[in-house]
Design a protein around this motif. Structure first.
Motif, PDB file in Angstrom:
ATOM      1  N   ARG A 270       0.832  -1.209   0.000  1.00  0.00           N
ATOM      2  CA  ARG A 270       0.000   0.000   0.000  1.00  0.00           C
ATOM      3  C   ARG A 270       0.867   1.259   0.000  1.00  0.00           C
ATOM      4  NH1 ARG A 270      -2.349  -0.642   4.612  1.00  0.00           N
ATOM      5  NH2 ARG A 270      -3.759  -2.215   3.792  1.00  0.00           N
ATOM      6  N   LEU A 271       1.870   1.300   0.854  1.00  0.00           N
ATOM      7  CA  LEU A 271       2.742   2.474   0.921  1.00  0.00           C
ATOM      8  C   LEU A 271       3.597   2.595  -0.339  1.00  0.00           C
ATOM      9  CD1 LEU A 271       3.905   2.480   4.665  1.00  0.00           C
ATOM     10  CD2 LEU A 271       2.093   3.819   3.585  1.00  0.00           C
ATOM     11  N   HIS A 272       3.968   1.462  -0.916  1.00  0.00           N
ATOM     12  CA  HIS A 272       4.768   1.494  -2.137  1.00  0.00           C
ATOM     13  C   HIS A 272       3.980   2.108  -3.286  1.00  0.00           C
ATOM     14  CE1 HIS A 272       7.815   0.408  -4.988  1.00  0.00           C
ATOM     15  NE2 HIS A 272       6.977  -0.339  -5.695  1.00  0.00           N
ATOM     16  N   ARG A 273       2.703   1.775  -3.387  1.00  0.00           N
ATOM     17  CA  ARG A 273       1.864   2.361  -4.445  1.00  0.00           C
ATOM     18  C   ARG A 273       1.769   3.876  -4.275  1.00  0.00           C
ATOM     19  NH1 ARG A 273      -1.293  -2.369  -3.608  1.00  0.00           N
ATOM     20  NH2 ARG A 273      -2.673  -1.226  -2.176  1.00  0.00           N
ATOM     21  N   SER A 274       1.676   4.335  -3.033  1.00  0.00           N
ATOM     22  CA  SER A 274       1.612   5.781  -2.786  1.00  0.00           C
ATOM     23  C   SER A 274       2.916   6.462  -3.187  1.00  0.00           C
ATOM     24  CB  SER A 274       1.325   6.046  -1.313  1.00  0.00           C
ATOM     25  OG  SER A 274       0.081   5.483  -0.921  1.00  0.00           O
ATOM     26  N   ALA A 275       4.038   5.799  -2.884  1.00  0.00           N
ATOM     27  CA  ALA A 275       5.330   6.390  -3.219  1.00  0.00           C
ATOM     28  C   ALA A 275       5.542   6.456  -4.729  1.00  0.00           C
ATOM     29  CB  ALA A 275       6.448   5.582  -2.565  1.00  0.00           C
ATOM     30  N   LEU A 276       5.104   5.428  -5.454  1.00  0.00           N
ATOM     31  CA  LEU A 276       5.276   5.412  -6.905  1.00  0.00           C
ATOM     32  C   LEU A 276       4.537   6.561  -7.573  1.00  0.00           C
ATOM     33  CD1 LEU A 276       4.997   1.611  -7.805  1.00  0.00           C
ATOM     34  CD2 LEU A 276       7.014   3.071  -8.005  1.00  0.00           C
ATOM     35  N   GLY A 277       3.425   6.982  -6.987  1.00  0.00           N
ATOM     36  CA  GLY A 277       2.628   8.048  -7.597  1.00  0.00           C
ATOM     37  C   GLY A 277       3.093   9.440  -7.250  1.00  0.00           C
ATOM     38  N   SER A 278       4.145   9.581  -6.424  1.00  0.00           N
ATOM     39  CA  SER A 278       4.571  10.912  -6.008  1.00  0.00           C
ATOM     40  C   SER A 278       6.084  10.969  -5.825  1.00  0.00           C
ATOM     41  CB  SER A 278       3.863  11.322  -4.712  1.00  0.00           C
ATOM     42  OG  SER A 278       4.275  12.603  -4.292  1.00  0.00           O
TER      43      SER A 278
ATOM     44  N   GLU B  71      19.286 -12.732   9.618  1.00  0.00           N
ATOM     45  CA  GLU B  71      19.484 -12.757   8.161  1.00  0.00           C
ATOM     46  C   GLU B  71      18.160 -12.706   7.396  1.00  0.00           C
ATOM     47  OE1 GLU B  71      21.897 -16.140   7.197  1.00  0.00           O
ATOM     48  OE2 GLU B  71      23.743 -15.119   7.786  1.00  0.00           O
ATOM     49  N   ARG B  72      17.305 -11.795   7.787  1.00  0.00           N
ATOM     50  CA  ARG B  72      16.031 -11.637   7.076  1.00  0.00           C
ATOM     51  C   ARG B  72      16.226 -10.770   5.838  1.00  0.00           C
ATOM     52  NH1 ARG B  72      10.401  -8.818   9.299  1.00  0.00           N
ATOM     53  NH2 ARG B  72       8.974 -10.169   8.126  1.00  0.00           N
ATOM     54  N   ALA B  73      15.647 -11.198   4.736  1.00  0.00           N
ATOM     55  CA  ALA B  73      15.773 -10.451   3.487  1.00  0.00           C
ATOM     56  C   ALA B  73      14.891  -9.203   3.526  1.00  0.00           C
ATOM     57  CB  ALA B  73      15.375 -11.331   2.307  1.00  0.00           C
ATOM     58  N   ARG B  74      15.354  -8.166   2.863  1.00  0.00           N
ATOM     59  CA  ARG B  74      14.556  -6.944   2.748  1.00  0.00           C
ATOM     60  C   ARG B  74      13.417  -7.152   1.751  1.00  0.00           C
ATOM     61  NH1 ARG B  74      16.904  -2.335   4.979  1.00  0.00           N
ATOM     62  NH2 ARG B  74      19.062  -2.624   5.668  1.00  0.00           N
ATOM     63  N   PRO B  75      12.423  -6.263   1.753  1.00  0.00           N
ATOM     64  CA  PRO B  75      11.314  -6.391   0.792  1.00  0.00           C
ATOM     65  C   PRO B  75      11.808  -6.322  -0.648  1.00  0.00           C
ATOM     66  CG  PRO B  75      10.759  -4.834   2.540  1.00  0.00           C
ATOM     67  CD  PRO B  75      12.202  -5.158   2.705  1.00  0.00           C
ATOM     68  N   HIS B  76      11.189  -7.115  -1.498  1.00  0.00           N
ATOM     69  CA  HIS B  76      11.460  -7.074  -2.937  1.00  0.00           C
ATOM     70  C   HIS B  76      10.169  -6.616  -3.613  1.00  0.00           C
ATOM     71  CE1 HIS B  76      15.404  -8.951  -2.758  1.00  0.00           C
ATOM     72  NE2 HIS B  76      14.906  -9.787  -1.861  1.00  0.00           N
ATOM     73  N   LEU B  77      10.149  -5.348  -4.011  1.00  0.00           N
ATOM     74  CA  LEU B  77       8.941  -4.757  -4.571  1.00  0.00           C
ATOM     75  C   LEU B  77       9.174  -4.383  -6.032  1.00  0.00           C
ATOM     76  CD1 LEU B  77       8.147  -2.384  -1.573  1.00  0.00           C
ATOM     77  CD2 LEU B  77       7.019  -4.553  -2.085  1.00  0.00           C
ATOM     78  N   PRO B  78       8.108  -4.415  -6.850  1.00  0.00           N
ATOM     79  CA  PRO B  78       8.255  -3.995  -8.248  1.00  0.00           C
ATOM     80  C   PRO B  78       8.530  -2.496  -8.318  1.00  0.00           C
ATOM     81  CG  PRO B  78       5.943  -4.360  -7.711  1.00  0.00           C
ATOM     82  CD  PRO B  78       6.727  -4.847  -6.533  1.00  0.00           C
ATOM     83  N   ASP B  79       9.409  -2.086  -9.216  1.00  0.00           N
ATOM     84  CA  ASP B  79       9.755  -0.670  -9.373  1.00  0.00           C
ATOM     85  C   ASP B  79      10.147  -0.034  -8.039  1.00  0.00           C
ATOM     86  OD1 ASP B  79       9.086  -0.768 -12.123  1.00  0.00           O
ATOM     87  OD2 ASP B  79       6.964  -0.535 -11.587  1.00  0.00           O
ATOM     88  N   PRO B  80      11.167  -0.530  -7.369  1.00  0.00           N
ATOM     89  CA  PRO B  80      11.541   0.028  -6.057  1.00  0.00           C
ATOM     90  C   PRO B  80      11.951   1.484  -6.175  1.00  0.00           C
ATOM     91  CG  PRO B  80      13.269  -1.409  -6.886  1.00  0.00           C
ATOM     92  CD  PRO B  80      12.096  -1.591  -7.795  1.00  0.00           C
ATOM     93  N   VAL B  81      11.597   2.267  -5.148  1.00  0.00           N
ATOM     94  CA  VAL B  81      11.943   3.691  -5.140  1.00  0.00           C
ATOM     95  C   VAL B  81      13.195   3.950  -4.316  1.00  0.00           C
ATOM     96  CG1 VAL B  81       9.554   4.393  -5.476  1.00  0.00           C
ATOM     97  CG2 VAL B  81      10.448   4.134  -3.145  1.00  0.00           C
TER      98      VAL B  81
END
Length: 268
Positions: A69-77, A139-149
């Motif tokens: 949800r937060l990633h979608r907001s960041a992609l738009g701004s 050793e937890r992996a970070r998020p892998h999101l499409p089009d990372p900002v």
């Protein structure tokens, strides 16, 4: 057990609970109470760690939903992303926080408040080392999101930014509160709370941490501060000073000309 032995043990227990008795008895009581409170403060972080390591489904869904949800907001701004990047790396970044603590330590040394300076330095350093150790153990992996900002190196749990903000703001509050007029003391608490919560939000919104990483950083930071603060309070008790509360600061005597006693231990 004889009646006489029973009375003896009841007497000793009563002296331990009430704080009466010799220095060893009082030290033992403080040590036990400090260990218990530190363990209690570590319980929430331990629970969070267990849930993360066990891949608990509700927590995984929460992490995914909030991140997406937060990633979608960041992609738009893009402008909002630049603001978040400034807040997370400059305004509330680890370097800024550590420099503020370092400045406080230098000032305390100048004021000859050596033990309080040592407490501040040890708390900040311990927080950083413990956070790094836990990261490399989990050793937890970070998020892998499409089009990372944004991108960040290393492992994910706990959030180093969140933990550094927690320990640094706690150090600055507990050191500097005595210098703030009582009527104005809510303001530093508000600023510290905004910084701690704000940096956690930026890490998730930029897609470089899960929500549980941030919460883990907050909880582990609080556990570290609790442990070092209890050790400092034990020193205050040993020299005959009264206990303090978070609203007073760790050493209210910092406003006086002699923040630390120069006499033998146990003197006021």
């Amino acid at each position: 057990m004889s009646e006489r032995s029973t009375r003896t043990w009841r007497h000793r227990l009563g002296r331990l609970v009430t704080g009466r008795g010799g220095p060893d008895t009082r030290f033992g009581a403080r040590l036990a109470a400090g260990a218990a409170l530190t363990a209690l403060a570590a319980v929430p972080f331990s629970l969070a760690l267990v849930l993360v390591e066990s891949h608990w489904a509700p927590l995984h869904r929460l992490d995914q939903d909030v991140a997406e949800r937060l990633h979608r907001s960041a992609l738009g701004s893009p402008a909002w992303v630049r603001v978040l990047d400034f807040l997370t790396h400059v305004a509330w970044g680890p370097l800024t926080m550590r420099l503020l603590v370092a400045g406080a330590v230098v000032w305390l040394l100048w004021r000859r408040a050596f033990r309080l300076a040592a407490w501040a330095a040890v708390t900040a350093t311990t927080g950083g080392l413990v956070g790094l150790l836990v990261k490399n153990v989990v050793e937890r992996a970070r998020p892998h999101l499409p089009d990372p900002v944004a991108h960040a190196p290393g492992f994910s749990f706990p959030s180093g930014h969140a933990m550094t903000a927690t320990t640094s703001c706690a150090v600055l509050l507990l050191v500097l509160l005595p210098l703030v007029p009582r009527a104005w003391r809510p303001l530093p608490w508000v600023l510290a709370t905004v910084a701690v919560l704000g940096v956690g939000y930026t890490r998730v919104a930029l897609g470089v941490h899960w929500v549980s990483d941030v919460v883990g950083g907050w909880l582990l930071g609080l556990a570290v501060v609790t442990a070092t603060t209890l050790a400092f309070e034990a020193w205050r008790a040993d020299i005959g000073r009264s206990r303090t509360t978070p609203t007073e600061g760790l050493e209210p005597e910092i406003v006086t000309d002699s923040p630390e006693p120069m006499g033998r231990p146990g003197s006021r």
